[in-house]
Write a protein that holds these residues in place. Structure first.
Motif, PDB file in Angstrom:
ATOM      1  N   PRO A 123     -15.577  -7.838 -17.082  1.00  0.00           N
ATOM      2  CA  PRO A 123     -16.701  -8.457 -16.361  1.00  0.00           C
ATOM      3  C   PRO A 123     -16.456  -9.924 -16.067  1.00  0.00           C
ATOM      4  O   PRO A 123     -17.182 -10.802 -16.540  1.00  0.00           O
ATOM      5  N   ASN A 124     -15.402 -10.185 -15.299  1.00  0.00           N
ATOM      6  CA  ASN A 124     -15.058 -11.546 -14.875  1.00  0.00           C
ATOM      7  C   ASN A 124     -15.005 -11.596 -13.354  1.00  0.00           C
ATOM      8  O   ASN A 124     -14.623 -10.615 -12.701  1.00  0.00           O
ATOM      9  N   LYS A 125     -15.350 -12.733 -12.794  1.00  0.00           N
ATOM     10  CA  LYS A 125     -15.347 -12.865 -11.339  1.00  0.00           C
ATOM     11  C   LYS A 125     -13.947 -13.247 -10.870  1.00  0.00           C
ATOM     12  O   LYS A 125     -13.671 -14.381 -10.460  1.00  0.00           O
ATOM     13  N   ILE A 126     -13.036 -12.277 -10.933  1.00  0.00           N
ATOM     14  CA  ILE A 126     -11.629 -12.531 -10.602  1.00  0.00           C
ATOM     15  C   ILE A 126     -11.066 -11.514  -9.615  1.00  0.00           C
ATOM     16  O   ILE A 126      -9.905 -11.601  -9.227  1.00  0.00           O
ATOM     17  N   TYR A 127     -11.882 -10.574  -9.186  1.00  0.00           N
ATOM     18  CA  TYR A 127     -11.361  -9.487  -8.355  1.00  0.00           C
ATOM     19  C   TYR A 127     -11.829  -9.609  -6.910  1.00  0.00           C
ATOM     20  O   TYR A 127     -13.027  -9.784  -6.649  1.00  0.00           O
ATOM     21  N   LYS A 128     -10.908  -9.484  -5.989  1.00  0.00           N
ATOM     22  CA  LYS A 128     -11.278  -9.355  -4.593  1.00  0.00           C
ATOM     23  C   LYS A 128     -11.581  -7.890  -4.290  1.00  0.00           C
ATOM     24  O   LYS A 128     -11.062  -6.982  -4.956  1.00  0.00           O
ATOM     25  N   VAL A 129     -12.371  -7.671  -3.282  1.00  0.00           N
ATOM     26  CA  VAL A 129     -12.589  -6.305  -2.805  1.00  0.00           C
ATOM     27  C   VAL A 129     -11.243  -5.647  -2.514  1.00  0.00           C
ATOM     28  O   VAL A 129     -11.028  -4.462  -2.812  1.00  0.00           O
ATOM     29  N   HIS A 130     -10.320  -6.403  -1.959  1.00  0.00           N
ATOM     30  CA  HIS A 130      -8.972  -5.922  -1.667  1.00  0.00           C
ATOM     31  C   HIS A 130      -8.300  -5.356  -2.921  1.00  0.00           C
ATOM     32  O   HIS A 130      -7.682  -4.285  -2.883  1.00  0.00           O
ATOM     33  N   ASP A 131      -8.419  -6.060  -4.043  1.00  0.00           N
ATOM     34  CA  ASP A 131      -7.835  -5.588  -5.306  1.00  0.00           C
ATOM     35  C   ASP A 131      -8.482  -4.283  -5.747  1.00  0.00           C
ATOM     36  O   ASP A 131      -7.803  -3.346  -6.196  1.00  0.00           O
ATOM     37  N   LEU A 132      -9.778  -4.221  -5.620  1.00  0.00           N
ATOM     38  CA  LEU A 132     -10.501  -3.039  -6.069  1.00  0.00           C
ATOM     39  C   LEU A 132     -10.185  -1.817  -5.218  1.00  0.00           C
ATOM     40  O   LEU A 132     -10.094  -0.695  -5.725  1.00  0.00           O
ATOM     41  N   LEU A 133     -10.007  -2.017  -3.911  1.00  0.00           N
ATOM     42  CA  LEU A 133      -9.632  -0.899  -3.043  1.00  0.00           C
ATOM     43  C   LEU A 133      -8.223  -0.413  -3.361  1.00  0.00           C
ATOM     44  O   LEU A 133      -7.948   0.794  -3.304  1.00  0.00           O
ATOM     45  N   ARG A 134      -7.327  -1.312  -3.695  1.00  0.00           N
ATOM     46  CA  ARG A 134      -6.001  -0.902  -4.157  1.00  0.00           C
ATOM     47  C   ARG A 134      -6.117  -0.044  -5.413  1.00  0.00           C
ATOM     48  O   ARG A 134      -5.519   1.021  -5.521  1.00  0.00           O
ATOM     49  N   ALA A 135      -6.875  -0.548  -6.382  1.00  0.00           N
ATOM     50  CA  ALA A 135      -7.041   0.186  -7.633  1.00  0.00           C
ATOM     51  C   ALA A 135      -7.686   1.547  -7.404  1.00  0.00           C
ATOM     52  O   ALA A 135      -7.334   2.543  -8.042  1.00  0.00           O
ATOM     53  N   LEU A 136      -8.614   1.606  -6.480  1.00  0.00           N
ATOM     54  CA  LEU A 136      -9.293   2.858  -6.159  1.00  0.00           C
ATOM     55  C   LEU A 136      -8.308   3.917  -5.683  1.00  0.00           C
ATOM     56  O   LEU A 136      -8.327   5.056  -6.167  1.00  0.00           O
ATOM     57  N   MET A 137      -7.446   3.541  -4.745  1.00  0.00           N
ATOM     58  CA  MET A 137      -6.580   4.522  -4.100  1.00  0.00           C
ATOM     59  C   MET A 137      -5.216   4.661  -4.748  1.00  0.00           C
ATOM     60  O   MET A 137      -4.557   5.693  -4.591  1.00  0.00           O
ATOM     61  N   MET A 138      -4.746   3.652  -5.481  1.00  0.00           N
ATOM     62  CA  MET A 138      -3.435   3.731  -6.118  1.00  0.00           C
ATOM     63  C   MET A 138      -3.489   4.376  -7.496  1.00  0.00           C
ATOM     64  O   MET A 138      -2.691   5.270  -7.800  1.00  0.00           O
ATOM     65  N   VAL A 139      -4.414   3.929  -8.340  1.00  0.00           N
ATOM     66  CA  VAL A 139      -4.475   4.435  -9.716  1.00  0.00           C
ATOM     67  C   VAL A 139      -5.777   5.160 -10.002  1.00  0.00           C
ATOM     68  O   VAL A 139      -6.122   5.414 -11.152  1.00  0.00           O
ATOM     69  N   SER A 140      -6.487   5.509  -8.956  1.00  0.00           N
ATOM     70  CA  SER A 140      -7.696   6.306  -9.084  1.00  0.00           C
ATOM     71  C   SER A 140      -8.707   5.664 -10.032  1.00  0.00           C
ATOM     72  O   SER A 140      -9.319   6.346 -10.866  1.00  0.00           O
ATOM     73  N   GLY A 141      -8.906   4.358  -9.891  1.00  0.00           N
ATOM     74  CA  GLY A 141      -9.785   3.640 -10.801  1.00  0.00           C
ATOM     75  C   GLY A 141     -11.244   4.016 -10.644  1.00  0.00           C
ATOM     76  O   GLY A 141     -11.883   3.647  -9.662  1.00  0.00           O
ATOM     77  N   ASN A 142     -11.753   4.758 -11.602  1.00  0.00           N
ATOM     78  CA  ASN A 142     -13.184   5.075 -11.570  1.00  0.00           C
ATOM     79  C   ASN A 142     -14.042   3.831 -11.741  1.00  0.00           C
ATOM     80  O   ASN A 142     -15.144   3.736 -11.191  1.00  0.00           O
ATOM     81  N   ASP A 143     -13.512   2.872 -12.534  1.00  0.00           N
ATOM     82  CA  ASP A 143     -14.227   1.610 -12.698  1.00  0.00           C
ATOM     83  C   ASP A 143     -14.241   0.823 -11.396  1.00  0.00           C
ATOM     84  O   ASP A 143     -15.257   0.219 -11.025  1.00  0.00           O
TER      85      ASP A 143
END
Length: 379
Positions: A123-143
């Motif tokens: 819970p830190n303000k360090i993530y761009k939407v871009h990072d989260l979309l990568r995590a979503l599609m690359m490593v299937s990040g449910n978080d």
């Protein structure tokens, strides 16, 4: 053209014709399955002039020419199944155009605590939407999926947007109950819909980047980072592989949508509910699709989306895409089995009598395998 869900079966009993409800399938106003009449079949359908199809243990699959939309072969393409993480394709397609990829996000503790496969958010303000979309599609990040939904205004709003986007794409077998694909009652998709949604995603350069990146740096607290690796085992292995996404839960079993491009042509393969390892089968189906493209009579088509409506801008809020108007004869779209009407007609020998009966989720790090009940890398 308005759409509705229609499904009937005709049985002869004592000389009388009974039209009774069966599992609903996406259909057009004339009752034909979305994409073509042959796609209503539960068995294998293949274009004439084709070489024998490779064997697949998937409960349903589809092979299509992404450039033309022609479907070359399929098995139970409109069969509804739990999609697991392949639903994240719809999440990405829905949110990429809605979110500024450079916006900085602070995930909630709830997002960081989501079970199943995860990129490991804090819970830190360090993530761009871009990072989260990568995590979503690359490593299937449910978080990452939940954090993105929060950035879009919350889970309820995001699910409404996802289901509206599915309708716009005419992916009418698809019902999103989560943004990450973790099993929920009533959540569903089909091999047809997954291919349709993936095709729409591939039209976006951002989407292609997220599904086609093999290794990327991901931010961590105190200015650090770590590497994440794409779960798609065919990236860098199968010639021309573009992406897209795999999924697995013990309930949904294995699912995958893959797209590859060779000699200026793209083939999409989708498989659902596979009990074992599907990677080899997908390669064979892709090979078959490249050989069959342009040489066989298609069995159906990936339909075009409904045209987008103009954005509306509520007072005090950001511009939103107005929802499509309700279709007057469309059945409720939040159930995997929708019965809209069963007509029973009995014609007696002594006279004509007619009546009508209306009936209707182990957080895991990249490389860790799935455990029972978790979303993870397919076998």
């Amino acid at each position: 053209m308005g759409m509705k869900h229609v499904a009937v079966a005709t049985t002869l009993i004592g000389g009388l014709a009974f039209v009774t409800p069966v599992q609903a399938r996406a259909a057009s106003d004339d009752g034909a399955p979305i994409g073509g009449v042959m796609l209503g079949q539960r068995g294998v359908v293949v274009g004439t002039g084709a070489k024998p199809l490779p064997k697949s243990e998937a409960s349903s699959f589809l092979v299509a020419d992404a450039d033309t939309g022609q479907i070359l072969a399929a098995k139970d393409p409109h069969g509804r199944h739990a999609p697991a993480s392949t639903l994240k394709i719809l999440t990405a397609v829905t949110l990429i155009p809605r979110l500024d990829k450079n916006k900085i996000i602070k995930p909630s503790q709830d997002a960081c605590n989501v079970e199943g496969s995860a990129v490991g958010l804090t819970p830190n303000k360090i993530y761009k939407v871009h990072d989260l979309l990568r995590a979503l599609m690359m490593v299937s990040g449910n978080d990452a999926a939940v954090a993105l939904a929060e950035a879009n205004g919350g889970l309820a709003r995001t699910l409404a947007d996802m289901n509206a986007e599915a309708k716009r794409l005419q992916a009418l077998d698809t019902v999103a109950k989560t943004p990450n694909g973790l099993d929920q009652p009533g959540q569903s998709s089909s091999a047809y819909d997954l291919a349709l949604i993936a095709r729409a995603g591939l039209a976006s350069a951002d989407f292609r980047e997220y599904v086609g990146t093999k290794i990327a740096k991901f931010p961590a607290p105190e200015g650090k980072h770590y590497e994440i690796a794409n779960h798609n085992r065919l990236l860098g292995k199968y010639p021309g592989m573009i992406g897209v996404k795999n999924g697995y839960t013990t309930k949904a079993l294995g699912s995958f949508v893959g797209a590859a491009r060779r000699d200026g042509h793209t083939i999409i393969v989708s498989v659902m509910r596979h009990e074992g390892s599907f990677w080899g089968e997908v390669q064979e189906l892709l090979d078959w699709g490249f050989a069959a493209r342009g040489n066989v009579q298609p069995v159906g088509t990936l339909v075009a989306p409904v045209p987008k409506v103009k954005p509306t801008k509520p007072v005090g809020g950001p511009a939103r895409v107005a929802p499509a108007p309700a279709r007057p004869v469309e059945a409720a779209h939040d159930s995997p089995v929708v019965g809209i009407g069963a007509l029973v007609v009995a014609v007696g020998l002594l006279g004509g009598v007619a009546w009508v009966v209306y009936g209707v989720r182990r957080r895991s790090r990249p490389g860790a395998g799935p455990r029972p009940g978790d979303e993870g890398v397919a076998p």
